[in-house]
Write an enzyme that holds these catalytic residues in place. Structure first.
Site, PDB file in Angstrom:
ATOM      1  N   GLU A 166      41.909  29.784  47.123  1.00 27.06           N
ATOM      2  CA  GLU A 166      40.803  29.202  46.363  1.00 27.06           C
ATOM      3  C   GLU A 166      39.428  29.617  46.896  1.00 27.06           C
ATOM      4  O   GLU A 166      38.488  29.792  46.122  1.00 27.06           O
ATOM      5  CB  GLU A 166      40.931  27.680  46.343  1.00 27.06           C
ATOM      6  CG  GLU A 166      42.228  27.165  45.698  1.00 27.06           C
ATOM      7  CD  GLU A 166      42.314  27.454  44.209  1.00 27.06           C
ATOM      8  OE1 GLU A 166      41.338  27.973  43.635  1.00 27.06           O
ATOM      9  OE2 GLU A 166      43.365  27.166  43.627  1.00 27.06           O
TER      10      GLU A 166
ATOM     11  N   GLU B 245      36.612  26.624  41.275  1.00 31.56           N
ATOM     12  CA  GLU B 245      37.488  27.066  42.371  1.00 31.56           C
ATOM     13  C   GLU B 245      37.136  26.338  43.679  1.00 31.56           C
ATOM     14  O   GLU B 245      38.018  26.072  44.493  1.00 31.56           O
ATOM     15  CB  GLU B 245      37.401  28.581  42.565  1.00 31.56           C
ATOM     16  CG  GLU B 245      37.759  29.424  41.342  1.00 31.56           C
ATOM     17  CD  GLU B 245      39.208  29.345  40.901  1.00 31.56           C
ATOM     18  OE1 GLU B 245      39.961  28.497  41.414  1.00 31.56           O
ATOM     19  OE2 GLU B 245      39.590  30.145  40.020  1.00 31.56           O
TER      20      GLU B 245
ATOM     21  N   HIS C  46      38.929  23.274  43.524  1.00 32.95           N
ATOM     22  CA  HIS C  46      40.341  23.525  43.851  1.00 32.95           C
ATOM     23  C   HIS C  46      40.526  23.622  45.360  1.00 32.95           C
ATOM     24  O   HIS C  46      41.524  23.153  45.909  1.00 32.95           O
ATOM     25  CB  HIS C  46      40.832  24.839  43.222  1.00 32.95           C
ATOM     26  CG  HIS C  46      40.896  24.821  41.727  1.00 32.95           C
ATOM     27  ND1 HIS C  46      41.367  25.883  40.998  1.00 32.95           N
ATOM     28  CD2 HIS C  46      40.539  23.872  40.820  1.00 32.95           C
ATOM     29  CE1 HIS C  46      41.316  25.597  39.703  1.00 32.95           C
ATOM     30  NE2 HIS C  46      40.810  24.383  39.570  1.00 32.95           N
TER      31      HIS C  46
ATOM     32  N   GLU D 153      43.584  35.900  39.370  1.00 33.27           N
ATOM     33  CA  GLU D 153      44.180  34.707  38.764  1.00 33.27           C
ATOM     34  C   GLU D 153      45.697  34.851  38.671  1.00 33.27           C
ATOM     35  O   GLU D 153      46.432  33.879  38.902  1.00 33.27           O
ATOM     36  CB  GLU D 153      43.590  34.454  37.378  1.00 33.27           C
ATOM     37  CG  GLU D 153      42.102  34.095  37.374  1.00 33.27           C
ATOM     38  CD  GLU D 153      41.798  32.766  38.032  1.00 33.27           C
ATOM     39  OE1 GLU D 153      42.732  31.954  38.212  1.00 33.27           O
ATOM     40  OE2 GLU D 153      40.636  32.540  38.394  1.00 33.27           O
TER      41      GLU D 153
ATOM     42  N   GLU E 190      44.669  28.217  36.741  1.00 29.75           N
ATOM     43  CA  GLU E 190      44.533  29.655  36.970  1.00 29.75           C
ATOM     44  C   GLU E 190      44.827  30.432  35.678  1.00 29.75           C
ATOM     45  O   GLU E 190      44.196  31.455  35.401  1.00 29.75           O
ATOM     46  CB  GLU E 190      45.442  30.144  38.101  1.00 29.75           C
ATOM     47  CG  GLU E 190      45.400  29.337  39.398  1.00 29.75           C
ATOM     48  CD  GLU E 190      44.016  29.101  40.005  1.00 29.75           C
ATOM     49  OE1 GLU E 190      42.992  29.310  39.339  1.00 29.75           O
ATOM     50  OE2 GLU E 190      43.970  28.681  41.173  1.00 29.75           O
TER      51      GLU E 190
ATOM     52  N   HIS F  35      41.763  30.160  33.541  1.00 30.98           N
ATOM     53  CA  HIS F  35      40.733  31.103  34.007  1.00 30.98           C
ATOM     54  C   HIS F  35      41.075  32.532  33.604  1.00 30.98           C
ATOM     55  O   HIS F  35      40.211  33.321  33.225  1.00 30.98           O
ATOM     56  CB  HIS F  35      40.606  31.026  35.530  1.00 30.98           C
ATOM     57  CG  HIS F  35      40.122  29.701  36.013  1.00 30.98           C
ATOM     58  ND1 HIS F  35      40.205  29.301  37.320  1.00 30.98           N
ATOM     59  CD2 HIS F  35      39.553  28.662  35.344  1.00 30.98           C
ATOM     60  CE1 HIS F  35      39.711  28.088  37.449  1.00 30.98           C
ATOM     61  NE2 HIS F  35      39.317  27.677  36.253  1.00 30.98           N
TER      62      HIS F  35
HETATM   63 MN    MN Z   1      41.247  30.360  38.983  1.00 31.28          MN
HETATM   64 MN    MN Z   2      41.922  27.904  41.610  1.00 27.36          MN
END
Ligand code: MN
Ligand code: MN
Length: 255
Positions: free
Chosen positions: A35, A65, A68, A136, A166, A169
């Site tokens: 992350e 992120e 995350h 990702e 992910e 993203h």
């Molecule tokens: Mn991501």
């Molecule tokens: Mn992430």
């Protein structure tokens, strides 16, 4: 600017701490596909890009992120906590047990320190967005593998959340790449050399003892390449076109 809100993006619950699993989780905290690497890659790309729409996408996702990072760090910390006091738990990650008192730090599961070398930042949007799509994909498969190594429901729930984001993203970066309006093989400004660009060199040939076969010629022809037999085997029968580097069989050579 950044502001911290005293809530996790996803509430983390852990039934029984598993220090060995906590050590594995460090891959997504201080590891190559983790992350922090994602947060820094997208944020720095965002700082570099002059395109306001792309900058916004990069900063939004880069900031997510970081959230995350906080979730995975908290989860790893909960699993590693016993490493501060119990010898058996400390064996799961001696580095963090002894230098960190069972707290997380920016290492991967093998104790290698996080490094900016993990980041892929080129300053070219169609290249950086591909870097991000790949990043990702790597994060997704890392979460999938981590999910296979725990039975703790709270840990599974948090990892499932992070894994899903992910893919979200990945979709956003794919859409942003498409939005640039460039063809899939258009990278930068200079066109590749015509002719040469469509040649596929059959450079791995023969049949192997493990059943390896030479199938690429059929595959390459089906996919629009001109197949050129290994330039190394047929050097005496081949000529190289000076300006382009394309390989051609000499007109005098036997078929
Ligand atoms: Mn991501
Ligand atoms: Mn992430």
């Amino acid at each position: 600017m950044y502001h911290h809100v005293k809530q996790l993006m996803y509430t983390v619950k852990v039934g029984e701490a598993d220090p060995r699993f906590g050590n594995m989780l460090l891959e997504q905290f201080g590891g190559a596909n983790g992350e922090l690497a994602a947060a820094m890659q997208y944020t720095i790309q965002g700082i570099n890009t002059p395109d306001p729409q792309l900058k916004d996408v990069l900063m939004d996702i880069g900031t997510e992120e970081l959230s995350h990072l906080e979730v995975i760090g908290t989860l790893a910390r909960m699993h590693l906590k016993p490493a501060a006091a119990a010898r058996k738990a400390a064996e799961a990650d001696p580095l963090l047990a002894i230098t960190g008192g069972g707290g997380v730090n920016l290492y991967n599961s093998q104790g290698s320190a996080w490094t900016a070398d993990y980041l892929k930042i080129t300053g070219q949007p169609e290249v950086d967005l591909r870097n991000n799509i790949a990043a990702e994909a790597r994060a997704k498969i890392t979460y999938e593998r981590l999910l296979a190594f725990t039975d703790d429901q709270g840990s599974k729930d948090a990892l499932q959340f992070l894994m899903t984001r992910e893919i979200t993203h990945m979709k956003a970066f794919m859409q942003a790449l498409e939005g640039l309006g460039k063809g899939p093989l258009e990278i930068g400004m200079l066109p590749p050399t015509p002719g040469l660009v469509d040649q596929f060199f059959n450079d791995s040939t023969g049949e192997g003892q493990e059943g390896a076969v030479d199938m690429s010629t059929t595959w390459a022809r089906q996919n629009g390449f001109e197949v050129v037999e290994s330039p190394a085997f047929h050097a005496d029968q081949m000529e190289v076109d000076g300006p382009t580097g394309a390989r051609r069989r000499r007109s005098s050579a036997k078929k």
